[in-house]
Design an enzyme around this catalytic site. Structure first.
Site, PDB file in Angstrom:
ATOM      1  N   THR A 133       5.496   0.171  -5.734  1.00 37.00           N
ATOM      2  CA  THR A 133       6.318   1.322  -5.368  1.00 37.00           C
ATOM      3  C   THR A 133       7.772   0.949  -5.119  1.00 37.00           C
ATOM      4  OG1 THR A 133       5.335   0.997  -3.196  1.00 37.00           O
ATOM      5  CG2 THR A 133       4.592   2.886  -4.433  1.00 37.00           C
TER       6      THR A 133
ATOM      7  N   HIS B 190       6.970  -6.159   0.971  1.00 36.36           N
ATOM      8  CA  HIS B 190       7.311  -6.266   2.388  1.00 36.36           C
ATOM      9  C   HIS B 190       6.183  -7.024   3.076  1.00 36.36           C
ATOM     10  CE1 HIS B 190       4.500  -2.964   3.079  1.00 36.36           C
ATOM     11  NE2 HIS B 190       5.124  -2.275   2.144  1.00 36.36           N
TER      12      HIS B 190
ATOM     13  N   HIS C  81       2.445  -6.722   2.653  1.00 36.95           N
ATOM     14  CA  HIS C  81       1.752  -7.254   1.487  1.00 36.95           C
ATOM     15  C   HIS C  81       1.321  -8.703   1.689  1.00 36.95           C
ATOM     16  CE1 HIS C  81       4.226  -4.130  -0.724  1.00 36.95           C
ATOM     17  NE2 HIS C  81       3.023  -3.880  -1.170  1.00 36.95           N
TER      18      HIS C  81
ATOM     19  N   LYS D 283      -4.162   6.936   5.052  1.00 30.57           N
ATOM     20  CA  LYS D 283      -3.457   8.206   4.880  1.00 30.57           C
ATOM     21  C   LYS D 283      -2.999   8.392   3.449  1.00 30.57           C
ATOM     22  CE  LYS D 283       0.647   6.122   6.826  1.00 30.57           C
ATOM     23  NZ  LYS D 283       1.611   6.191   7.878  1.00 30.57           N
TER      24      LYS D 283
ATOM     25  N   ARG E 245       2.508  10.782  -3.758  1.00 33.36           N
ATOM     26  CA  ARG E 245       2.990   9.618  -4.493  1.00 33.36           C
ATOM     27  C   ARG E 245       4.049  10.082  -5.487  1.00 33.36           C
ATOM     28  NH1 ARG E 245       0.117   4.688  -3.056  1.00 33.36           N
ATOM     29  NH2 ARG E 245      -1.113   5.561  -1.382  1.00 33.36           N
TER      30      ARG E 245
ATOM     31  N   GLN F  75      -9.798   2.460  -9.958  1.00 27.64           N
ATOM     32  CA  GLN F  75      -9.717   1.101  -9.425  1.00 27.64           C
ATOM     33  C   GLN F  75     -10.953   0.304  -9.829  1.00 27.64           C
ATOM     34  OE1 GLN F  75      -8.451   0.650  -5.347  1.00 27.64           O
ATOM     35  NE2 GLN F  75      -9.516  -1.296  -5.125  1.00 27.64           N
TER      36      GLN F  75
ATOM     37  N   ASP G  85     -10.032  -1.677   4.316  1.00 30.70           N
ATOM     38  CA  ASP G  85     -10.142  -0.281   3.889  1.00 30.70           C
ATOM     39  C   ASP G  85     -10.455  -0.165   2.394  1.00 30.70           C
ATOM     40  OD1 ASP G  85      -7.690  -1.351   3.238  1.00 30.70           O
ATOM     41  OD2 ASP G  85      -6.606   0.530   3.457  1.00 30.70           O
TER      42      ASP G  85
ATOM     43  N   LYS H 217       1.901  -0.689  14.724  1.00 27.66           N
ATOM     44  CA  LYS H 217       1.617  -0.985  13.332  1.00 27.66           C
ATOM     45  C   LYS H 217       2.340  -2.265  12.933  1.00 27.66           C
ATOM     46  CE  LYS H 217       1.847   1.563   8.965  1.00 27.66           C
ATOM     47  NZ  LYS H 217       0.834   0.847   8.243  1.00 27.66           N
TER      48      LYS H 217
ATOM     49  N   LYS I  15       6.309  -3.094  10.918  1.00 27.57           N
ATOM     50  CA  LYS I  15       7.321  -2.047  10.967  1.00 27.57           C
ATOM     51  C   LYS I  15       8.176  -2.248  12.203  1.00 27.57           C
ATOM     52  CE  LYS I  15       5.666   0.923   7.763  1.00 27.57           C
ATOM     53  NZ  LYS I  15       6.180   1.890   6.867  1.00 27.57           N
ATOM     54  N   THR I  16       9.471  -2.015  12.038  1.00 31.96           N
ATOM     55  CA  THR I  16      10.343  -2.001  13.195  1.00 31.96           C
ATOM     56  C   THR I  16      11.041  -0.660  13.191  1.00 31.96           C
ATOM     57  OG1 THR I  16      12.208  -2.855  11.953  1.00 31.96           O
ATOM     58  CG2 THR I  16      10.766  -4.478  12.983  1.00 31.96           C
TER      59      THR I  16
END
Length: 435
Positions: free
Chosen positions: A38, A43, A46, A80, A84, A180, A201, A236, A239-240
């Site tokens: 994407t 980041h 991954h 979630k 896309r 998939q 997940d 999470k 993330k900041t």
RNA sequence: GGGGGGGUUCCAGAGCGGUCAAAUGGGGCAGACUGUAAAUCUGUUGGCGUAGCCUUCGCAGGUUCGAAUCCUGCCCCCCCCA
């Protein structure tokens, strides 16, 4: 120590299909991990998957990075599901190339050894696959009964009970597991890939793949999942306030990247160092022990930040980040700041928001409220700045400033050129004077 | 198509004619304490020239001295039945 044992002590093993360990002992195995293309950079979210592939390669097996050009367009109902955006093929290829360059820092793609890594893109085999062919060849092999038994689907379909948040599931998302699953079948048949790994997940989606392989190809394929990362405080991971932590230095400066790991809590650092470095078990245990004996030295955070910054960026960038941190978090006074030459100062504050101010505006004795709110937008409103100053949260050139009537002139400059603004403890902005 | 519920400040969620820039909780930000940690405590959390004024409670009108609160129309969301 074999791959599975390695994953176990590192806390990277959630589920494993029976027989997987035996397969790995028996033969050189290929595994794949899917990555959504994407953006043109990975980041740190991954990174677990990347480290899985790295460890896999270390153990002598062959990793495959699958770029989800096709699947990324559909949207995975696991977790979630936001809208896309469809990528056009050009940006897809661009993203793929950029991601590959980043992966090369972790995994060997050279092609020089038999377990050299490969990169594939499922868009390549999905784009020419017609809907009709797909539902006939693939859809025929899996029953809806099987598909709706998956948690990811079931949780979106259950309308009984008291959960009012259920919004239903679109046909597109419902189909996701099949697409998939087909990837796995394709790689099984064309790349002799018998193992897929993913976050916990992904278990449902992966097993659809192994099921498909069993029914379509009469083969046996395997699955491993890793636990999803959480922070000790429940937040999470990765993330900041300012968003994702990217591997691309243009998106997240090496300094900020380094700082992210330095700021890990003790508990998280213990967890992260096992996952994001390949330091041996013995050494990590020693490090943890040292850290517990003298927690204030933050041995773990320092080592973690070093390893991963060097791996992602370079030794050089790491050293710069350490230097910058020493200035910012050591006893950074106005004097130590003034000792830096302009070049060093600029490199220290690389990645920190910078603003320009003309000399004439400075000479006009610009008031602090105008400078920091209107002129530079460092603060969104004067009220907020006043509040912060009242709370003693603003520093100019490393000195606390509470006077809201203050005006600026030449005496406030570092090296005749800079004004360093600090909000709270960690947030810096740099104002540069231009002619 | 029928019936019901609802849209409030970053989020959740009170308020239901004046004392409402709007309770409470969460989140954010800052201060103290520290180890650039965690926990805790404190302050703060629409804008401005901060006494006061201006803009906000889905949108547009109306009633009223006065509306987030009442009325009318519109838009959007959710639930149940068909």
């Amino acid at each position: 120590m074999n791959f599975v044992e390695e994953l176990k002590w590192r806390g990277m093993l959630q589920d494993i299909m029976p027989g997987t360990e035996e397969l790995l002992k028996k033969e050189l195995t290929s595994t794949y991990v899917g990555i959504d293309p994407t953006a043109d950079s990975l980041h740190i979210g991954h990174l677990v998957g990347v480290m899985m592939l790295k460890l896999f390669q270390h153990s002598g097996h062959k990793p495959i990075a699958l770029i989800g050009g096709a699947t990324g367009m559909i949207g995975d109902p696991s977790g979630k599901s936001k809208e896309r955006n469809l990528l056009d093929e050009d940006s897809l290829r661009h993203n793929q190339e950029c991601i590959k360059k980043q992966l090369e820092k972790f995994i060997d793609f050279s092609g020089n050894s038999e377990n050299s890594a490969e990169m594939v893109n499922n868009y390549d085999w999905m784009k020419g696959f017609s809907f009709l062919d797909f539902i006939r060849d693939i859809g025929k092999s899996i029953t809806v009964n099987y598909m709706i038994a998956k948690d990811s689907v079931k949780s979106r379909m259950n309308r009984d009970g008291n959960d009012e948040n259920v919004e239903g599931i679109s046909f597109t998302e419902f189909t996701y597991q099949l697409v998939q699953g087909y990837d796995f079948l394709h790689l099984y048949q064309n790349n002799n890939c018998k193992l897929q790994m993913g976050g916990s997940d992904q278990w449902g989606n992966i097993t659809t793949g192994t099921e498909l392989i069993r029914r379509k190809a009469g083969g046996k394929a395997f699955a491993i999942t890793w636990p999803l990362l959480t922070k000790a405080d429940g937040g999470k991971f990765g993330k900041t306030e300012s968003g994702n932590i990217w591997l691309d230095p243009k998106r997240t400066s090496p300094y900020k990247f380094f700082q992210f790991w330095m700021n890990a809590s003790d508990k998280d650092a213990e967890k992260y160092i096992k996952i994001f470095t390949i330091i041996s078990k013995e050494e990590i245990n020693t490090l943890i022990k040292e850290h517990q004996e003298a927690p204030h030295l933050r041995t773990l955070q320092k080592r973690l930040a070093r390893e991963i910054t060097v791996m992602t960026h370079s030794e050089d960038e790491y050293n710069k980040a350490v230097d910058a941190s020493a200035i910012l978090f050591g006893k950074g006074t106005k004097e130590t700041l003034s000792k830096l030459d302009s070049e060093t100062l600029l490199s220290v504050f690389e990645g920190v928001p910078q603003f320009k101010l003309s000399k004439t505006e400075l000479l006009a004795e610009i008031p602090i409220l105008d400078l920091l709110v209107e002129k530079t937008k460092i603060f969104p409103s004067k009220g907020e700045l006043r509040r912060l100053m009242k709370d003693n949260g603003l520093s100019i050139n490393q000195e606390k400033e509470q006077n809201t009537e203050k005006t600026f002139n030449n005496n406030d400059l570092i090296n005749d050129k800079f004004i360093l603004v600090r909000k709270g403890k960690k947030k810096y902005s740099l104002i540069i004077i231009v002619e």
